[in-house]
Design an enzyme around this catalytic site. Structure first.
Site, short mmCIF file in Angstrom:
data_model
loop_
_atom_site.label_atom_id
_atom_site.label_comp_id
_atom_site.label_asym_id
_atom_site.label_seq_id
_atom_site.Cartn_x
_atom_site.Cartn_y
_atom_site.Cartn_z
N THR A 1 -4.44 -4.94 13.66
CA THR A 1 -3.48 -5.87 12.72
C THR A 1 -2.33 -5.91 12.00
O THR A 1 -2.16 -4.58 11.98
CB THR A 1 -5.11 -6.09 12.04
OG1 THR A 1 -6.22 -6.21 12.78
CG2 THR A 1 -4.91 -8.14 11.40
N ASP B 1 -2.12 6.49 16.78
CA ASP B 1 -1.98 4.93 17.26
C ASP B 1 -1.48 4.03 18.33
O ASP B 1 -1.07 4.87 19.10
CB ASP B 1 -1.95 3.83 15.97
CG ASP B 1 -0.85 4.05 15.15
OD1 ASP B 1 -0.03 4.30 16.23
OD2 ASP B 1 -0.57 3.79 14.53
N TRP C 1 0.34 -1.41 -0.35
CA TRP C 1 -0.01 -0.12 0.11
C TRP C 1 0.52 1.20 -0.04
O TRP C 1 0.13 2.31 0.49
CB TRP C 1 -1.16 -0.21 1.31
CG TRP C 1 -0.20 -0.36 2.85
CD1 TRP C 1 0.22 0.28 3.52
CD2 TRP C 1 -0.02 -1.93 2.67
NE1 TRP C 1 0.79 0.05 4.50
CE2 TRP C 1 0.82 -1.57 4.42
CE3 TRP C 1 -0.61 -2.77 1.81
CZ2 TRP C 1 0.84 -2.95 4.96
CZ3 TRP C 1 -0.52 -4.06 3.00
CH2 TRP C 1 0.50 -4.47 4.88
N TYR D 1 -8.82 8.28 13.94
CA TYR D 1 -6.59 8.10 12.90
C TYR D 1 -6.54 7.78 11.79
O TYR D 1 -5.89 8.25 10.90
CB TYR D 1 -6.44 6.52 13.77
CG TYR D 1 -5.31 5.68 13.37
CD1 TYR D 1 -4.20 5.77 13.35
CD2 TYR D 1 -5.59 4.44 12.16
CE1 TYR D 1 -3.31 5.56 12.55
CE2 TYR D 1 -4.45 4.42 10.91
CZ TYR D 1 -3.41 4.90 11.22
OH TYR D 1 -2.43 4.61 10.18
N GLU E 1 -5.42 0.81 5.76
CA GLU E 1 -5.82 1.58 6.96
C GLU E 1 -6.68 0.90 7.24
O GLU E 1 -6.06 0.68 9.14
CB GLU E 1 -5.94 3.01 6.53
CG GLU E 1 -4.44 3.68 5.95
CD GLU E 1 -3.53 3.88 7.28
OE1 GLU E 1 -2.96 3.57 8.17
OE2 GLU E 1 -2.27 4.53 6.93
N LEU F 1 -9.60 -12.69 9.18
CA LEU F 1 -8.49 -11.06 9.57
C LEU F 1 -9.70 -10.45 10.90
O LEU F 1 -8.74 -9.39 11.93
CB LEU F 1 -8.79 -10.71 8.52
CG LEU F 1 -7.40 -8.98 8.25
CD1 LEU F 1 -6.52 -9.25 8.17
CD2 LEU F 1 -8.36 -8.25 7.05
#
Length: 352
Positions: free
Chosen positions: A45, A140, A26, A122, A39, A82
């Site tokens: 994660t 974060d 990304w 965020y 994001e 996920l």
DNA sequence: AACACGGGGGC
DNA sequence: GCCCCAGTGTT
């Protein structure tokens, strides 16, 4: 921190990032939609877990319109394994809003971004800085850890109100010239050097600006209170087949834990008891199978045992149920514990 | 402000 | 085992 120290901090951090920053999928795109997807996946994660999901996701949902038009079930299937599946639903809802209101183009405006479903402080900060080059902090857990050490901030990072302090210090530090690199450099620093345990301070580019390192107390930061212990729930997972050998599966409700996912019927049992679930006691044939699995959520533990029964037991009404062949399971999103059951079934079939 | 919400990986 | 992780929505 004085102005010259701020300049030094920026210089050292960005030089380090240029040399050591990670090459991530990304980071090879300028497409705000792809950055948005990454994001959201990266919330709670880790990078290595996200990579394969990201690649598949932007292949199958290559544009906001493609994601907006997709059935929710196919999005959940893509997100399967996920976790935090509300992220996927929120992302799709947010993308639908972008298609409706902004012709599929993500706005570069903080207020408008924050109005979109699934975008909080965020993600708005990350998008504004990384996709649009605006000097916005993106706070974060990673950034809070770094800043708690650099400035020896004693605020409990588990508390929501602490974030304001971190926004203030990052707001003063952030490189106006390259906020995208600044924010991503902090993320890489947090992941690679300023780790939760045993931070690699000797190799840290900003150790000279770090108060905790100077005082040799880096391991004392960040201050973080303990979450309360997870509660345990015991379930019997029910395997029941029809005459064609298909298995009964059911869909979870459309809100709450694992909303919209499919599973083998689950019957809650008494915790810490070997008693057969009450729903099974009147059946002629109940077989406890060699499958026991503990699944830990952050707030909850499932203690699962697998049973095979010879007929459909009394199950609650108002739940969608289907008979599905093993080969067709891949069409439905299942939570990981039930994917383990499917693996177990497939191995069983191979060995018999 | 507190809680709900998954899963994998490190040690 | 316990802790960590690129948070947001709901109440």
């Amino acid at each position: 921190m004085h102005q010259n120290e701020i300049i030094a901090f920026n210089h050292e951090l960005l030089a380090w990032f240029q040399q050591n920053g990670r090459d991530l999928p990304w980071r090879r795109t300028k497409n705000p939609y792809y950055i948005w997807v990454s994001e959201v996946m990266l919330q709670q994660t880790q990078v290595d877990t996200v990579k394969p999901y990201y690649d598949r996701f932007i292949t199958d949902f290559a544009t906001p319109e493609a994601l907006a038009d997709a059935p929710e079930q196919s999005v959940l299937k893509m997100w399967e394994g996920l976790g935090y599946y509300s992220r996927a639903r929120n992302l799709q809802q947010g993308v639908r809003e972008v298609v409706e209101k902004y012709d599929g183009k993500l706005p570069d405006d903080k207020k408008k971004l924050l109005e979109l479903h699934g975008i909080g402080p965020y993600t708005a900060g990350a998008l504004l800085s990384i996709a649009f080059g605006q000097p916005e902090p993106a706070i974060d857990g990673n950034v809070m850890r770094v800043m708690s050490r650099v400035f020896m901030i004693d605020a409990d990072i588990a508390k929501a109100k602490s974030k304001k302090q971190f926004e203030e210090v990052v707001g003063k530090l952030i490189a106006e010239a390259n906020p995208s690199a600044f924010n991503q450099a902090l993320m890489d620093l947090g992941a690679m050097i300023c780790r939760p345990k045993r931070p690699d301070c000797p190799n840290c580019p900003v150790r000279r600006q770090c108060k905790a390192y100077s005082a040799r107390v880096q391991e004392k930061y960040p201050v973080k209170s303990r979450p309360k212990k997870a509660t345990v729930r015991c379930y019997a997972i029910v395997l029941v087949q029809d005459q064609l050998g298909r298995y009964l599966i059911e869909q979870r409700t459309d809100s709450g834990l694992l909303a919209g996912f499919w599973q083998f019927p689950m019957v809650e049992c008494e915790t810490n008891s070997d008693l057969l679930p009450a729903a099974f006691r009147k059946l002629a044939s109940v077989e406890r199978l060699d499958f026991h699995y503990i699944h830990r959520f952050s707030h909850l533990v499932w203690d699962l045992t697998l049973y095979r029964v010879d007929q459909a037991i009394d199950l609650p009404a108002g739940v969608a149920r289907k008979w599905v062949a093993v080969d067709e399971f891949e069409r439905y999103p299942f939570p990981v514990p039930h994917l383990k059951v499917i693996d177990w079934l497939k191995n069983l079939r191979m060995n018999t």
